[in-house]
Design a protein around this motif. Structure first.
Motif, short mmCIF file in Angstrom:
data_model
loop_
_atom_site.label_atom_id
_atom_site.label_comp_id
_atom_site.label_asym_id
_atom_site.label_seq_id
_atom_site.Cartn_x
_atom_site.Cartn_y
_atom_site.Cartn_z
N TYR A 189 -2.68 15.54 29.12
CA TYR A 189 -3.32 14.40 29.81
C TYR A 189 -4.67 14.81 30.41
CZ TYR A 189 0.61 11.09 29.65
OH TYR A 189 1.57 10.20 29.24
N GLY A 200 2.06 11.95 26.05
CA GLY A 200 3.27 11.20 26.39
C GLY A 200 4.48 11.60 25.56
N TYR A 220 -1.48 0.79 25.03
CA TYR A 220 -2.32 1.95 25.38
C TYR A 220 -2.93 1.77 26.76
CZ TYR A 220 -6.19 5.31 25.02
OH TYR A 220 -7.08 6.34 25.24
N GLN A 271 -2.53 3.87 30.22
CA GLN A 271 -3.66 4.42 30.96
C GLN A 271 -3.58 4.05 32.43
OE1 GLN A 271 -7.35 5.29 29.35
NE2 GLN A 271 -5.77 6.51 28.43
N TYR A 282 -0.89 5.94 34.18
CA TYR A 282 -1.34 7.30 34.42
C TYR A 282 -2.31 7.33 35.61
CZ TYR A 282 -3.17 11.98 33.78
OH TYR A 282 -3.53 13.28 33.99
N ARG A 283 -3.14 6.33 35.66
CA ARG A 283 -4.06 6.19 36.80
C ARG A 283 -3.25 6.06 38.09
NH1 ARG A 283 -8.56 7.10 39.28
NH2 ARG A 283 -9.20 5.50 40.72
N ALA A 302 4.19 6.60 32.15
CA ALA A 302 2.89 6.29 31.55
C ALA A 302 2.95 6.58 30.06
CB ALA A 302 1.79 7.10 32.22
N GLY A 303 3.62 7.66 29.71
CA GLY A 303 3.72 8.05 28.31
C GLY A 303 4.62 7.15 27.49
N TRP A 304 5.45 6.35 28.16
CA TRP A 304 6.35 5.48 27.40
C TRP A 304 5.66 4.24 26.85
CZ3 TRP A 304 10.37 6.21 24.74
CH2 TRP A 304 11.33 7.16 25.12
N ASP A 345 3.26 3.24 25.03
CA ASP A 345 2.98 3.02 23.61
C ASP A 345 4.03 3.66 22.69
OD1 ASP A 345 2.29 5.64 24.00
OD2 ASP A 345 0.23 5.47 23.28
N LYS A 346 5.19 3.98 23.25
CA LYS A 346 6.23 4.54 22.38
C LYS A 346 7.48 3.67 22.30
CE LYS A 346 4.06 8.79 23.18
NZ LYS A 346 3.09 8.27 24.15
#
Lengths: 499, 293, 338
Positions: free
Chosen positions: A107, A152, B69, B73, B76-77, B118-120, B122-123
């Motif tokens: 990240y 991710g 996406y 983001q 994550y922010r 946050a990583g989830w 787009d998955k």
């Protein structure tokens, strides 16, 4: 009363439209917000080290033919050092780290790329010749997105291969091309790192700079030393990377010729291999298509990045009844393509990456002319210095012509007609490549019918040259094997052992 | 005299991206364990809940229409902002009575969990979609969509920051709008966290927070016909009886109601995160299209 | 401009499709609803237009919006934009005082800057005589909205009276609205006939046909409506009344310019384009000019073929011109608000 007030008002100056048309003034992107070093060393084990041979090569700006910087040429010994650094980092740090911590490093890299994106975009255009609007709006956002996406995945690998244990492979040797230098580095590094591998990456010799700036970013991100090593050089260096006995995985993007050689070299070894090679995509336009958007898709498909795109839509298959309209529109449209200074924000087509590539394009275009195809070329004024080629297309092309068979890797399109969907399928698949295809029709059932029959890894319907970190990319047939992007992009970097 | 009188924070509701007092004007006294004093927090009313639903509906539409996406983001922010405000988050937790060390550890976990979710973004669709090989000339694809407006009643007591992010983030990551009924004993932590949310670029209304008495608020959200789902964690302030009646009320508009026991989860472990927490708040949509000439 | 002088045949211009016989003044005429026995209405075949792929259209518009226009080309473009402006006021509260002030501004947009006059003013019919007096002897044209602007929901007779009155009052250009209700229920014949009839009523006045794209719902509808308007005799096609959101957008304007281009390439007469409403600042104006330049070419960068319908745009353009001269950003209080 009203008219009295007006008595004193005189009219503004008359204005006639400009005689020679309204011209866009030059609008060059600034280069004062960063400074390149005159010389770049190798990035091995977290340090900048001189090549053992003491040899350096020059990287030039293809738009001006001036030298930008000197770059170290890595020998087999240097590559060996890099592989040893990668192995050490793999054994002691990276494969042992908690996946969620690995994610956070990736990240960070993504964020740093976003923060330094303008600098990277400008250097990409300087070193490779691509228009700044593309490096700024396509290469850089996509590069950052790949790191974000794979960051991710790092702690979610178990979901990617349910029922199997996800383990990294070890050291990955990666060799990338010159057409999307930073983006290809991102495509290669992000999934490798997310899965827990360490890397030795070799950028292309004509475009090494953004990969070296990326190495600076890795330093800033405090990535543990040796996790990523960057060795610059030409084919010999690349050969040393892929043939090193302690490399567990080889990923190559480039020409089909070199890809075949690597596959032969690796035969019998236990190295896992993925190849992303050439293409000769058919962009198929039916008469019922949204014609103006098809024109844009065709233009984008072949002139994007000067046609230096493995999935470029270099063969336009058009339904015969739409041929004349389409050619008329294309003829008009290519005149609007602005060819020139890659750093000008209004440039649509930049510089050809190298003299060698320009000569190859010139040779194939000459072959097209001598084989009797009709050439259509924009009247764009080309700069007197640098490597440039005017947007070109040929009509009257048949499948047997060289320009319809060979990958030109330049801004040159061949227009071929068909009468029925079956014929379109037959012609589209009549190539040893199979990377991508385009289909343009207003009828969705026809899209699916055609897509099912395309022997290609990516099929774009009513659009072209779309890329996304979540979307797998890669070829059928001699366009290679393995996918980059999305869940499938993890597979080449995992040892998916059964439980 | 160089002593200085501190300026105290006012704890309000968080609705539609704004910090507002309850329209009822009522407040609730919550003890502050680190000073021995008390904090007055807003005691949300039925009308506040109604406003929160309107906000969440708008938030859901705005949020779900963004790309996965971009949602990733922004989450994550959120983690970045939480990292920057870790001192405040720790302070909120010590005010609820946990030690500084425990608070720091909990905040670390909460931030890392935010990065995890946050990583989830787009998955989810990658893992839960399918192209279905139907026996005929049809293209057939199934993919998940957010359910809509989801009321979340996170655990009360325990690690309330960690449980907050562990219950709210899996709801919103897919694009749902949330109404959070804050832990009654420690509403401050939720409001401080909302200050992170408010500065994370998340659209207004994606997260809305009601503080007050859960015995009042849970039945209201359970009955509301524009709330599509209810994630209810039984704990100190939500007993079995309250949970049962909420489940019954939820049936009126076929709410997706999930009642779970907060004690059954080891919140600090990786088992307290992941796709199984996201999946209940999704709807699957299947699209058919003919394939032919 | 070479194209214009060729004066491409007008014989294929306005034509009636010879259907739609409804007793004038009847309720049928008001709504022009098809009756069971009336089959002739269905003989009108709207022009065949290729489909529009929305995502691709918007991508193309967005890429043209990124053109970087600096220095001399910016100044030149901004001045050109002024010369193409239809300075507009279409309010219930319009008065002669307001219109006179606006005419003054159209004549001489700024007292210090070297800028051209606007192309025209655009007002309601009642105010045309006021504008006529105010602009006497100048090159600034008078445009008037008519045909029961902005909804168009009145009987044709009323609309045509509206047009004739405005022309009598001295309007040089008529901005008509199409009957969107008729269009959306598929009665393309009525849309065509009303445009053709309006063209006739205009006499020597130029006709701009407002499609009100914000009410048409799809780009395909915009394309079809544009084609009908051109075939029925419109001299200009125009996006919007300014009373409906969204008004002009870059993609819609690009699409309408593409329709014009296709007709011109087919040898049809030249057609003008007017985006209206929604163009509020200098940057947007330059984006529109880029779209024109790269769709129809430089010859369309001419007030006879391209106009902006706007009210707030002028001052922003003037501020930008001043900024180009002085190097400092201007304050809005330094520009007259009329």
């Amino acid at each position: 009363m009203a008219s009295k007030e007006l008595a004193t008002v005189t009219q503004g100056t008359a204005l006639r439209p400009p005689k020679h048309g309204w011209q866009y003034a030059p609008s060059p992107e600034g280069t004062d917000h960063f400074k390149l070093k005159p010389r770049y060393e190798l990035f091995i084990g977290g340090k900048w080290v001189e090549p053992q041979s003491g040899k350096y090569f020059k990287t030039i700006n293809p738009a001006t033919e001036t030298v930008i910087a000197e770059v170290a040429e890595a020998s087999a010994e240097d590559v060996d050092r890099a592989v040893r650094a990668a192995r050490a980092a793999y054994d002691t740090v990276w494969s042992r780290m908690r996946a969620s911590e690995r994610a956070k490093y990736i990240y960070r890299i993504a964020r740093r790329i976003q923060e330094r994106s303008r600098e990277l975009a400008v250097v990409e255009s300087l070193d490779g010749g691509k228009p700044i609007k593309e490096s700024r709006d396509v290469d850089l956002p996509l590069a950052a997105a790949h790191f974000f996406h794979y960051a991710g995945w790092a702690d979610k690998l178990a979901y990617a291969i349910p029922g199997r244990r996800a383990r990294p492979l070890g050291v990955a040797g990666q060799v990338i091309p010159w057409n999307f230098p930073l983006l290809m580095a991102a495509w290669k590094l992000a999934p490798a790192l997310a899965c827990g591998n360490t890397v030795v990456l070799k950028p292309a010799e004509t475009t090494p700079l953004t990969a070296l700036l990326l190495a600076e970013i890795l330093e800033e991100c405090e990535l543990p030393p040796g996790v990523v090593n960057i060795v610059t050089g030409a084919g010999v260096t690349g050969g040393a990377v892929v043939n090193h006995p302690d490399v567990n995985k080889v990923a190559f993007t480039g020409s089909t010729g070199v890809g075949k050689r690597i596959q032969r070299d690796l035969a019998g070894s236990n190295k896992k291999l993925t190849l992303e090679l050439g293409g000769k995509a058919a962009n198929i336009v039916f008469a019922d298509a949204a014609i103006d958007q098809a024109v844009e898709g065709i233009i984008n498909g072949i002139y994007f990045n000067q046609g230096h795109v493995c999935c470029a839509g270099s063969r336009l298959l058009v339904e015969e009844s739409a041929h004349d309209t389409l050619v008329r529109k294309l003829t008009r449209r290519i005149e609007n393509l602005r060819v020139g200074d890659p750093l000008d924000k209004n440039t649509d087509v930049g510089a050809i990456n190298s003299r060698m590539q320009l000569e190859k394009i010139q040779e194939l275009v000459a072959a097209g002319v001598s084989e009797g195809c009709m050439i259509h070329q924009s009247h764009a004024q080309l700069p007197s210095k640098g490597f440039f080629f005017a947007p070109t297309f040929f009509t009257g092309v048949s499948q047997s012509h060289r320009i319809a068979q060979e990958e030109i890797f330049g801004p040159v399109l061949s227009v071929i007609t068909f009468r029925t969907p079956e014929e379109a399928v037959e012609k589209a698949n009549n190539t040893h490549y199979g990377l991508s295809a385009g289909i343009w029709t207003d009828k969705a059932a026809k899209v699916f019918w055609m897509a099912k029959r395309m022997r290609a890894g990516v099929v774009w319907a009513n659009t072209f040259n779309k890329f996304d970190a979540t979307s797998p990319f890669g070829g059928f047939k001699e366009s290679g094997f393995g996918r980059e992007g999305g869940r499938a992009g993890l597979m080449p970097y995992l040892n998916a052992e059964g439980v | 005299m160089d002593t200085r009188l501190p300026v105290e924070k006012t704890y309000k509701l968080f609705i539609k991206g704004e910090f507002v007092r309850s329209e009822s004007g009522r407040a609730l006294a919550v003890p502050n364990e680190s000073t021995g004093g008390i904090t007055q927090v807003s005691r949300a009313s039925r009308k506040d809940a109604r406003e929160a639903v309107i906000a969440a509906k708008a938030g859901w539409h705005a949020w779900a229409s963004k790309t996965a996406y971009l949602r990733g983001q922004i989450l994550y922010r959120l983690a970045e902002v939480m990292e920057g405000r870790r001192a405040e988050l720790c302070e909120a937790r010590t005010q609820a009575g946990v030690s500084s060390d425990e608070a720091r550890e909990e905040v670390d976990l909460a931030i890392d969990r935010t990065v995890h979710y946050a990583g989830w973004a787009d998955k989810i669709s990658i893992l839960l979609s399918s192209t279905n090989p139907v026996a005929g000339p049809h293209f057939n694809v199934t993919s998940p969509e957010p359910t809509g407006v989801v009321a979340v009643v996170p655990p009360d007591g325990g690690a309330t920051l960690l449980t907050l992010v562990s219950t709210v983030l899996p709801v919103i990551v897919s694009g749902n709008g949330a109404i959070v009924v804050a832990p009654e004993r420690d509403p401050r932590t939720t409001i401080v966290w909302c200050e992170c949310v408010a500065t994370s670029d998340m659209p207004a209304g994606v997260v809305n927070v009601l503080t007050g008495l859960r015995s009042e608020l849970v039945p209201q959200v359970a009955k509301h016909m524009d709330i599509h789902a209810l994630d209810l964690w039984k704990s100190d302030t939500v007993d079995a009886e309250l949970a049962k009646s909420a489940s019954v009320d939820g049936a009126e508009n076929v709410k997706r109601v999930k009642v779970r026991d907060a004690q059954s989860v080891d919140w600090a472990s990786d088992d307290a995160q992941g796709l199984s927490f996201i999946e209940p708040w999704l709807e699957l949509k299947t699209v058919w299209h003919p394939v032919g000439l | 401009m070479a194209l214009k002088k060729k004066a491409v045949s007008t014989s294929r211009g306005a034509r009636s499709n010879g259907h739609a016989i409804v007793k004038p003044g009847s309720q049928d005429e008001a709504l022009h609803l098809p009756t069971g026995g009336d089959r002739r209405r269905h003989t009108y075949r709207p022009p065949h237009v290729p489909p529009v792929e929305a995502v691709g259209l918007e991508e193309r518009a967005a890429s043209l919006a990124k053109r970087s226009i600096k220095k001399a080309s910016k100044l030149e473009g901004l001045k050109m934009a002024i010369s193409m402006m239809d300075l507009t006021t279409l309010e219930g509260k319009d008065t002669p005082g307001k219109v006179v002030a606006m005419c003054r501004k159209a004549l001489r947009p700024h007292d210090r800057l070297d800028v051209p006059s606007c192309a025209a003013v655009c007002v309601y019919p009642n105010l045309v005589p006021v504008a006529k007096r105010a602009l006497a002897g100048s090159t600034v044209k008078i445009a008037s909205v008519a045909t029961a602007f902005p909804s168009g929901q009145s009987p044709l007779k009323v609309k045509l009276d509206d047009v004739r009155r405005a022309v009598e009052f001295g309007a040089d250009e008529i901005d008509m609205v199409i009957d969107r209700g008729a269009f959306l229920r598929g009665d393309y014949g009525k849309v065509f006939d009303e445009i053709a009839a309006t063209k006739e009523a205009c006499g020597r006045a130029h006709l701009k046909v407002i499609l009100e794209t914000g009410e048409l719902g799809t780009y395909d509808n915009v394309r079809l409506a544009s084609a009908i308007a051109i075939e029925a005799g419109g001299d200009f096609i125009k996006t919007s009344t300014g009373k409906v959101q969204p008004a002009a957008t870059l993609p819609v304007t690009l699409l309408m310019l593409e329709v014009i281009r296709d007709y011109v390439d087919d040898g049809w007469r030249v057609i003008g384009m007017k985006p209206a409403g929604g163009v509020r600042n200098a940057k947007q104006a330059l984006q529109y000019l880029c779209v024109v330049k790269e769709t129809l070419g430089d010859q369309w960068l001419d007030p006879d073929l391209f106009r902006f319908g706007a009210s707030a745009l002028l001052n922003d353009v003037l501020m930008q011109i001043e900024k180009e001269h002085t190097g400092r950003y201007a304050g809005e209080d330094y520009f007259s608000k009329d």
